[in-house]
Design an enzyme around this catalytic site. Sequence first.
Site, short mmCIF file in Angstrom:
data_model
loop_
_atom_site.label_atom_id
_atom_site.label_comp_id
_atom_site.label_asym_id
_atom_site.label_seq_id
_atom_site.Cartn_x
_atom_site.Cartn_y
_atom_site.Cartn_z
N ASP A 39 0.83 -1.19 0.00
CA ASP A 39 0.00 0.00 0.00
C ASP A 39 0.87 1.25 0.00
O ASP A 39 1.85 1.35 0.75
CB ASP A 39 -0.89 0.00 1.24
CG ASP A 39 -1.77 1.23 1.32
OD1 ASP A 39 -2.77 1.27 0.58
OD2 ASP A 39 -1.45 2.15 2.09
N GLU A 50 0.47 -1.55 -5.16
CA GLU A 50 -0.82 -0.88 -5.36
C GLU A 50 -0.58 0.56 -5.77
O GLU A 50 0.05 1.33 -5.04
CB GLU A 50 -1.62 -0.93 -4.05
CG GLU A 50 -3.02 -0.34 -4.15
CD GLU A 50 -3.11 1.13 -3.75
OE1 GLU A 50 -4.11 1.77 -4.09
OE2 GLU A 50 -2.15 1.63 -3.11
#
Length: 517
Positions: free
Chosen positions: A218, A259
């Site tokens: 992330d 991501e």
Amino acid sequence: MNNHQYGPMLNAYPDSMGGSLKGALQFLMHPQARGAFSSFYILPSLFHSDLDRGFSIVDYGLNEDLAAEEDLRALENLGMDLKLDFILNHLSVQSPQFQDLLEKGEASEYKDFFIDWNQFWAGCGELGPDGVLTPAPEYMKDMFFRKPGLPVLVVEFANGSRKPYWNTFYQQVEEDEQGKKHYLGQMDLNIRSPLVQEFYRRTLSRLAGYGAKIVRLDAFAYAPKEVGARNFLNEPGTWDFLSQLAEMAKPHGVALLPEIHASYQEGTYRTIAEKGYMVYDFFLPGLLLDAFEQKSGCDLARWANEIITSGMRTVNMLGCHDGIPVLDLQGLLPEERIRSLIDVLVKRGGYVKDLHGAKNIYYQVNATYYSALGEDGRKMLLARAIQLFMPGKPQVWYLDLFAGKNDYEAMARAGAGGHKEINRTNLSAQEIVLALERDVVQRQLRLLKLRASSPAFTPEAEITVTAQGSQLRMDWRTDEERASLKADLQDASFEISLWRAGQESVFMRQNGRTAQE
């Protein structure tokens, strides 16, 4: 990616179904759901966190209110592996590391663990009356900001001194009756610190120990920072950083899934694939919605064939915890089509999230996928079928599986900035039982079980996708079995056929206004 890892993946918070991970386990063991999923992407409120529903990590210990080690072992006994988040860019103000820094200041072993804003920009700007250094315009002109103003949180140390730290994302500052300030915030990490590097190693080991086979990275593109750089997806720093992480992950046998949201025309997804990483297919959700609106599968087929011919390893989805991506579609669809699609989704109750607060720079639309489809169960079923016939590993947001509608009450309760709650409704055990009686839910589960168990859906399969007007055809073929989807985007009719040992059978059919098996 082996056959098991190629199977469908459930995606939820640990408390999304039945209030805790035990509730999710009960659903997964239900006769109608058992065998539908081979993986579970559990969002990071699984860990100790305090902000942004899990994405502000205090530490990577299990949140005892929502999950226990025995729950993870039970998932393993069901034959399920995990996808877990590693939030690379930041840790919470409440983390032991930042709290030690606040208490001890320069004497803390973690004094270089986070990024002292003024120290980072020393000699590159002017100190303001608030004690925060503002970089000179030549350093700021190309920088990427996630929010208005400088990305800092000014904190007060135990000795009363104050200092700004780099804070890309969320923050909250409250003052109690005694005038003492209390902070919440996601504090950016200094990736050059040896202690941060060791923290990364330990965390990857811990996630693998929980059962993670995929680790979602992330906010990774924000982590590498340089004076004068854009400080989002810096090159070559971002790719050097990913290489270091890959070396750390290798001993644990986990696949990394970086991501990042970037437009198709930028080609970032291609760079990620060429460097050997899995790619998040953020293009499919919008392409599929557009295909229904245009009553044409041509652009969808073009993207599917790019995946097939390039050999990209993808994880695809319809909905997720974070909204329906639209920024990503730039360069893949004409601009007027993207804006037209956004207008349609807004009319259906969606909420447009603009990029870092700037109006007319669209980023995503917050809505359930079911509501985005006009709350049409037939379209929801066909959308799921198309997703399951796309190349890649299908990720299934729990609320879409249950054909959940936009939750405006949750959005209102969350207040300013609570738009994401529109798609995060927690379901009780009783609500799940009732939902399992719905035709659109039962048929999605049947499709998922087919995808999970059929010998046709393997990484070695020959996949063909063709479109002509509203007609879309998708085939998976192996020596053992062939699976075929023929769909019409004009009326959401479709037929799924299987060939085994030379014999054809119809697995599922949706004609006119009815669905048949």
